[in-house]
Design a protein around this motif. Structure first.
Motif, PDB file in Angstrom:
ATOM      1  N   GLY A 235      -4.196   0.746  -9.805  1.00 52.74           N
ATOM      2  CA  GLY A 235      -4.592  -0.180  -8.747  1.00 52.74           C
ATOM      3  C   GLY A 235      -6.085  -0.241  -8.502  1.00 52.74           C
ATOM      4  N   LYS A 236      -6.840  -0.353  -9.588  1.00 45.68           N
ATOM      5  CA  LYS A 236      -8.296  -0.404  -9.439  1.00 45.68           C
ATOM      6  C   LYS A 236      -8.734  -1.468  -8.454  1.00 45.68           C
ATOM      7  CE  LYS A 236     -10.393   1.168 -13.726  1.00 45.68           C
ATOM      8  NZ  LYS A 236     -11.077   0.734 -14.954  1.00 45.68           N
ATOM      9  N   THR A 237      -8.031  -2.582  -8.449  1.00 47.12           N
ATOM     10  CA  THR A 237      -8.472  -3.688  -7.602  1.00 47.12           C
ATOM     11  C   THR A 237      -7.789  -3.697  -6.241  1.00 47.12           C
ATOM     12  OG1 THR A 237      -6.821  -5.160  -8.540  1.00 47.12           O
ATOM     13  CG2 THR A 237      -8.967  -5.143  -9.588  1.00 47.12           C
ATOM     14  N   LEU A 240      -9.892  -3.910  -3.222  1.00 49.30           N
ATOM     15  CA  LEU A 240     -10.542  -5.192  -2.928  1.00 49.30           C
ATOM     16  C   LEU A 240      -9.753  -5.986  -1.896  1.00 49.30           C
ATOM     17  CD1 LEU A 240     -11.706  -6.528  -6.386  1.00 49.30           C
ATOM     18  CD2 LEU A 240     -12.877  -5.081  -4.763  1.00 49.30           C
ATOM     19  N   SER A 241      -8.464  -5.738  -1.806  1.00 48.41           N
ATOM     20  CA  SER A 241      -7.693  -6.539  -0.855  1.00 48.41           C
ATOM     21  C   SER A 241      -7.594  -5.863   0.506  1.00 48.41           C
ATOM     22  CB  SER A 241      -6.318  -6.868  -1.424  1.00 48.41           C
ATOM     23  OG  SER A 241      -5.813  -5.814  -2.167  1.00 48.41           O
ATOM     24  N   GLN A 242      -8.286  -4.768   0.677  1.00 41.48           N
ATOM     25  CA  GLN A 242      -8.367  -4.189   2.012  1.00 41.48           C
ATOM     26  C   GLN A 242      -9.294  -5.050   2.861  1.00 41.48           C
ATOM     27  OE1 GLN A 242      -6.678  -1.652   3.217  1.00 41.48           O
ATOM     28  NE2 GLN A 242      -5.621  -1.380   1.270  1.00 41.48           N
ATOM     29  N   PHE A 245     -13.134  -4.497   3.407  1.00 43.85           N
ATOM     30  CA  PHE A 245     -14.209  -4.845   2.490  1.00 43.85           C
ATOM     31  C   PHE A 245     -14.267  -6.362   2.376  1.00 43.85           C
ATOM     32  CE2 PHE A 245     -12.606  -0.697   1.268  1.00 43.85           C
ATOM     33  CZ  PHE A 245     -13.752   0.050   1.458  1.00 43.85           C
ATOM     34  N   ASN A 246     -14.946  -6.963   3.315  1.00 46.29           N
ATOM     35  CA  ASN A 246     -15.062  -8.413   3.292  1.00 46.29           C
ATOM     36  C   ASN A 246     -16.481  -8.826   2.949  1.00 46.29           C
ATOM     37  OD1 ASN A 246     -16.225  -7.482   5.564  1.00 46.29           O
ATOM     38  ND2 ASN A 246     -14.845  -8.525   6.986  1.00 46.29           N
ATOM     39  N   ASP A 247     -17.297  -7.848   2.665  1.00 44.38           N
ATOM     40  CA  ASP A 247     -18.681  -8.131   2.333  1.00 44.38           C
ATOM     41  C   ASP A 247     -18.846  -8.058   0.825  1.00 44.38           C
ATOM     42  OD1 ASP A 247     -21.393  -8.434   2.296  1.00 44.38           O
ATOM     43  OD2 ASP A 247     -21.756  -6.286   2.564  1.00 44.38           O
ATOM     44  N   ILE A 248     -19.381  -9.125   0.290  1.00 38.35           N
ATOM     45  CA  ILE A 248     -19.431  -9.239  -1.157  1.00 38.35           C
ATOM     46  C   ILE A 248     -20.318  -8.164  -1.780  1.00 38.35           C
ATOM     47  CG2 ILE A 248     -21.384 -10.732  -1.744  1.00 38.35           C
ATOM     48  CD1 ILE A 248     -19.046 -12.626  -2.773  1.00 38.35           C
ATOM     49  N   ILE A 251     -18.328  -4.973  -2.002  1.00 37.39           N
ATOM     50  CA  ILE A 251     -17.338  -5.030  -3.065  1.00 37.39           C
ATOM     51  C   ILE A 251     -17.980  -4.794  -4.418  1.00 37.39           C
ATOM     52  CG2 ILE A 251     -15.896  -6.657  -4.342  1.00 37.39           C
ATOM     53  CD1 ILE A 251     -14.606  -7.473  -1.958  1.00 37.39           C
ATOM     54  N   ARG A 252     -19.122  -5.390  -4.614  1.00 40.49           N
ATOM     55  CA  ARG A 252     -19.799  -5.197  -5.895  1.00 40.49           C
ATOM     56  C   ARG A 252     -20.113  -3.740  -6.133  1.00 40.49           C
ATOM     57  NH1 ARG A 252     -23.542 -10.331  -5.142  1.00 40.49           N
ATOM     58  NH2 ARG A 252     -21.997 -11.850  -5.840  1.00 40.49           N
ATOM     59  N   MET A 255     -16.870  -1.749  -6.804  1.00 40.51           N
ATOM     60  CA  MET A 255     -16.289  -1.920  -8.130  1.00 40.51           C
ATOM     61  C   MET A 255     -17.165  -1.261  -9.182  1.00 40.51           C
ATOM     62  SD  MET A 255     -13.409  -3.195  -7.842  1.00 40.51           S
ATOM     63  CE  MET A 255     -13.011  -3.337  -9.586  1.00 40.51           C
TER      64      MET A 255
END
Lengths: 343, 343
Positions: A235-237, A240-242, A245-248, A251-252, A255
């Motif tokens: 579940g690496k990604t 991202l759906s938490q 983490f709505n700030d791009i 997220i970068r 990841m």
DNA sequence: TGTTAGCACTCAATACAAGTGAGTGCTAAC
DNA sequence: GTTAGCACTCACTTGTATTGAGTGCTAACA
């Protein structure tokens, strides 16, 4: 020191925030059955809790949010030793139902299942190959210059190495070598192979193998054991759906750390039992909004790997810790049965 | 049919948009040296280009942006066969400077370097193991029930399989088997091993191996060749830093496809030469804002793998295509030298 | 006939003002 | 010790005005 009421309030604030991701205010708190006080009273308590650093405001007139210190206290003292749910037990068991032969397969499955169940990212280290013991070594000549060395360890891990021979060796010679190697090195931890090579094998080669010095040199050069262990992800990604983490930008960074960072080192150093790192307790900047829960698993009484769950600081600690405890115990038990008792 | 002036304008619009990521307006175009016309004239031409579907507006009073049809035309007709830059050549060569032995190592390096140079994501498939030919097979008994089969292919790929023996076989028996297998199966494409097993090996086993039927059954069961090829990535997160992807939902979908999607199938079906898929030409919804440029590489005249670059539709096509052409050619040449001529 | 200047128009982006609601801190009364 | 009341704060929303880049269209020009 915190009063009982403050503890209650703190716990409910954190529980509430974990499940809603919204700052929690005095009014909504006072509506809960567990808290039979008016908003004003709660405000007083919250002011105290804030002064002590357990909770904080996102802005001056907002509701309260747990601080790192608050989460830390929560994890250390308030966490009910929650038993894991029956349905979770069922899912976890599926890992152990399949034929358990190759350790890496098991570990990979574990990562997948844990990530699916938690919706966070699972990172599983190990089995730590360098702690493995040599079970069998084989050298297959391919042509005059190259051969493949195959090393099998006691945990079923198979390692290939291309090796380069200086000159053509006839296969009888190589077979002799291999049988000597097997005789002398079986059961030796991979880390020690290097030293044992010259110590134990050297003399025997001297008598029985031609050009023994050159061969020994070759073996020493090519037969090193990889120092890095394998890292398996599930579940690496997911992370991202938490909604946290709505700030791009975040997220970068996140990841990037997951893909290229040295999570291995960070996680591997937790030795034994359950370990929780919250927010900035993770020295890596990109993980300052994350928490990592780790657990080790073992064969017999020797730790051989680590399971970790990476989620936001607003993580469901109770559930994750419960899952990991249960899972690492069972995994250890299964592996021990498989690799120790069977022999 | 497009006039020369329209072609010029289209080309400049696309070039400009690729480098700035801003819709380009008539005024800024008319300032360019290559276009000695007034904004009004250009507006007329742009209106025509838009009517024909090569460019479009983001909103009614915005500048123009290339449409997919525009990009397609650009790639097919307008792209100057740009030679790749000297410094790029230098960097690419570093891949070939290292000792080229294990193909997978080379391929992994290629992915890394291409992603670093382009700032896009590189995906490299292959070498397609099922096209490989068997070079050597070995079976190492571990205990009474298990053994490891090691298969080495002509491209240096090494494959392990745990195999499960029904009963204890003595090693002499196994050695006999292995030498028969090697004798009969060397040079056989891995895909055909299965059929050859019964055809060619069966009879010989019948005469010389006890319980040959059981053994054959075991080999057929365990000695299948993995159908999925390995996929190597470089710069998985590079694409996240493209300004085109500023929407968190898009990023999530994109990362999910990269992590878990079947990029393999999508890329593998491009056979031979350079291939460009633009936007919705990729059937996968998550890739509708992406373009994928693929190139194949080969040993001798047989394609054995594919290199792909995944970027936004606003990709530097000229550069990427140039790089991939150059790189795939050189890679093919090097591999051919290494694996064909050497023998 | 192709090109250009001029003009009215559109729309995203920005800034600003006002209103709303959830929340707070403080004080005084219970 | 607890609570009610009140003034205050601030994020968020909604509405309005301004600006600037860009367009389409028309009429004049070469």
């Amino acid at each position: 020191m915190l009063t009982q009421r403050q503890l209650n309030i703190l716990q409910i604030i954190i529980d509430d925030f974990i499940s809603t991701n919204e700052p929690v205010g005095s009014r909504s708190l006072s509506k809960k059955a567990e808290i039979p006080y008016s908003p004003a009273t709660i405000r007083n308590e919250m002011a105290d809790l804030e002064e002590m650093g357990y909770i904080e405001k996102t802005h001056i007139s907002s509701g309260r949010v747990p601080s790192e210190k608050g989460y830390r206290y929560y994890v250390d003292h308030l966490l009910a030793p929650q038993n894991i749910q029956q349905e979770d037990v069922q899912k976890l068991k599926t890992v152990f139902e399949e034929r358990l032969i190759e350790l890496e397969q098991i570990v990979q499955n574990s990562a997948r299942i844990l990530s699916e169940m938690t919706n966070y990212t699972a990172i599983v280290l190990g089995p730590a190959v360098h702690d493995n013991h040599l079970r069998k070594i084989q050298i297959m000549p391919l042509d005059k210059k190259t051969a493949v060395a195959v090393i099998v360890t006691d945990t079923g891990h198979i390692e290939n190495k291309m090796i380069y021979l200086q000159d053509g060796y006839d296969s009888a010679e190589i077979e002799k070598m291999v049988s000597i190697l097997n005789e002398r090195l079986q059961g030796v931890p991979l880390t020690q192979i290097h030293s044992k090579l010259r110590q134990e094998v050297g003399n025997i080669f001297k008598e029985r193998v031609q050009d023994y010095d050159q061969v020994l040199g070759m073996l020493e050069r090519d037969l090193y054991v990889p120092s890095k262990e394998k890292v398996f992800y599930g579940g690496k990604t997911n992370i991202l759906s938490q909604p946290d983490f709505n700030d791009i930008g975040k997220i970068r960074m996140l990841m990037q750390v997951i893909e290229e960072g040295n999570l291995y080192e960070m996680i591997a150093k937790n030795k034994g039992g359950i370990n929780v790192k919250i927010g900035t307790e993770n020295e890596n900047l990109a993980l300052n909004d994350c928490s990592i829960v780790t657990a080790t698993y073992s064969i017999g009484d020797q730790n051989i790997g680590t399971i970790a769950i990476l989620g936001p600081t607003r993580m469901e600690y109770a559930r994750v810790i419960g899952l990991l405890k249960y899972f690492s115990n069972h995994l250890s038990k299964s592996l021990t049965d498989l690799y120790l008792e069977e022999r």
